[in-house]
Design an enzyme around this catalytic site. Structure first.
Site, mmCIF file in Angstrom:
data_model
loop_
_atom_site.group_PDB
_atom_site.id
_atom_site.type_symbol
_atom_site.label_atom_id
_atom_site.label_comp_id
_atom_site.label_asym_id
_atom_site.label_seq_id
_atom_site.Cartn_x
_atom_site.Cartn_y
_atom_site.Cartn_z
ATOM 1 N N CYS A 74 0.866 -1.179 0.000
ATOM 2 C CA CYS A 74 0.000 0.000 0.000
ATOM 3 C C CYS A 74 0.905 1.232 0.000
ATOM 4 O O CYS A 74 1.622 1.474 0.965
ATOM 5 C CB CYS A 74 -0.905 -0.008 1.218
ATOM 6 S SG CYS A 74 -1.962 1.457 1.347
ATOM 7 N N GLY A 75 0.879 1.999 -1.097
ATOM 8 C CA GLY A 75 1.781 3.137 -1.221
ATOM 9 C C GLY A 75 1.488 4.265 -0.253
ATOM 10 O O GLY A 75 2.381 4.771 0.437
ATOM 11 N N ASN A 76 0.219 4.687 -0.168
ATOM 12 C CA ASN A 76 -0.118 5.752 0.775
ATOM 13 C C ASN A 76 0.036 5.268 2.216
ATOM 14 O O ASN A 76 0.408 6.037 3.099
ATOM 15 C CB ASN A 76 -1.542 6.259 0.522
ATOM 16 C CG ASN A 76 -1.615 7.114 -0.724
ATOM 17 O OD1 ASN A 76 -0.687 7.839 -1.056
ATOM 18 N ND2 ASN A 76 -2.734 7.018 -1.434
ATOM 19 N N ASN A 172 -6.938 -4.041 -8.540
ATOM 20 C CA ASN A 172 -7.366 -2.672 -8.287
ATOM 21 C C ASN A 172 -7.642 -2.013 -9.632
ATOM 22 O O ASN A 172 -6.885 -2.196 -10.593
ATOM 23 C CB ASN A 172 -6.276 -1.904 -7.538
ATOM 24 C CG ASN A 172 -5.927 -2.564 -6.221
ATOM 25 O OD1 ASN A 172 -6.658 -2.466 -5.255
ATOM 26 N ND2 ASN A 172 -4.787 -3.250 -6.188
ATOM 27 N N ARG A 190 -9.445 -3.359 -4.396
ATOM 28 C CA ARG A 190 -9.742 -4.691 -3.856
ATOM 29 C C ARG A 190 -9.356 -4.665 -2.376
ATOM 30 O O ARG A 190 -8.469 -3.919 -1.954
ATOM 31 C CB ARG A 190 -8.977 -5.774 -4.594
ATOM 32 C CG ARG A 190 -7.478 -5.755 -4.348
ATOM 33 C CD ARG A 190 -6.785 -6.973 -4.888
ATOM 34 N NE ARG A 190 -5.376 -6.970 -4.468
ATOM 35 C CZ ARG A 190 -4.526 -7.947 -4.712
ATOM 36 N NH1 ARG A 190 -4.921 -9.021 -5.374
ATOM 37 N NH2 ARG A 190 -3.279 -7.873 -4.299
ATOM 38 N N CYS A 199 -5.176 6.080 -3.975
ATOM 39 C CA CYS A 199 -4.479 4.798 -3.962
ATOM 40 C C CYS A 199 -3.062 5.048 -4.470
ATOM 41 O O CYS A 199 -2.874 5.411 -5.636
ATOM 42 C CB CYS A 199 -5.202 3.778 -4.841
ATOM 43 S SG CYS A 199 -4.340 2.189 -4.938
#
Length: 262
Positions: A74-76, A172, A190, A199
């Site tokens: 998860c980047g954020n 996603n 997802r 995202c």
């Protein structure tokens, strides 16, 4: 027993964070995580992260989707956990930490609210009709559309995520509209099984897909607007491989609280 937690958000992508180096939280399972992320019966978040000690890195990030299952990168969330680590005194202005897709480097502003996170290199982009499919730490489907503000992203994204091609592993789904000075992006995620306000791995995939589509090469900086604010993707692209990839944007602590172990 009360568990201390922190709530962070990065461009509207929100997360529950727990310092698990010495946490009393036990019996972590799908049901517990899903309840903590529930917006009516828990704290409410797009995902939950634990910060753990690691012998070879500043810390380790363990990420769960809002549905309670272990997630891909998860980047954020990665940017938010860097801000969290700075708040805890684990890091200062730079860090190397471990996530599910490997090691990540990041740097954070002195104020602690702007994070630049290095993402994985990418050299494989496939096409599904006019859409692009690639993995930036999580799998993404990228499609250019018009009138994105009015689009029913939930229905369109749900149908693609659950079609015969992608339903087994999930994907996603990102929709893009080219604006004069930026890309506008909306994403069905997802694991959340809904549209989110941002995202990080998704906007990274979007910037790469558009660079490939437009035959851009060299050092590229791509400003992106999402429902939750502004992000920027920087990378080098030689026509084959994306390297020195950075996801840049805000990461802010919203509040701190305690919750009974459920």
């Amino acid at each position: 027993m009360k568990i201390k937690f922190y709530k962070y958000q990065g461009a509207g992508n929100d997360f529950v964070l727990i310092d698990h180096r010495e946490s009393a939280l036990k019996n972590i399972d799908t049901k517990l995580v899903a309840k903590l992320c529930d917006r009516r019966f828990g704290i409410g978040a797009d995902g939950l992260m634990f910060l753990l000690s690691h012998p070879d890195y500043d810390f380790e990030m363990v990420y769960y989707n809002a549905d309670g299952n272990l997630g891909s990168m998860c980047g954020n969330g990665g940017r938010c956990i860097v801000a969290f680590a700075k708040h805890l005194g684990v890091i200062d202005s730079e860090t190397n930490f471990l996530a599910v897709d490997g090691a990540h480097y990041a740097k954070i502003s002195a104020e602690g609210n702007w994070v630049e996170l290095q993402m994985i290199d990418v050299d494989d982009i496939q096409q599904d009709g006019e859409a692009f499919v690639l993995n930036t730490g999580s799998p993404h489907y990228v499609k250019e559309v018009s009138s994105l503000e009015q689009m029913d992203v939930y229905t369109e994204g749900y149908n693609i995520r659950n079609n015969q091609t992608y339903q087994r592993d999930g994907i996603n789904v990102n929709f893009i509209e080219q604006k004069p000075n930026h890309l506008f992006v909306r994403t069905f995620e997802r694991g959340v099984e809904d549209e989110t306000y941002a995202c990080g791995t998704g906007v990274t995939a979007v910037a790469m897909a558009m660079a490939k589509k437009q035959n851009q090469v060299g050092k590229i900086e791509t400003p992106i607007k999402v429902l939750g604010g502004d992000l920027q993707i920087n990378f080098n692209y030689d026509g084959q491989k994306f390297t020195d990839v950075f996801l840049c944007g805000p990461a802010e602590r919203v509040f701190v609280g305690e919750i009974d172990q459920l």
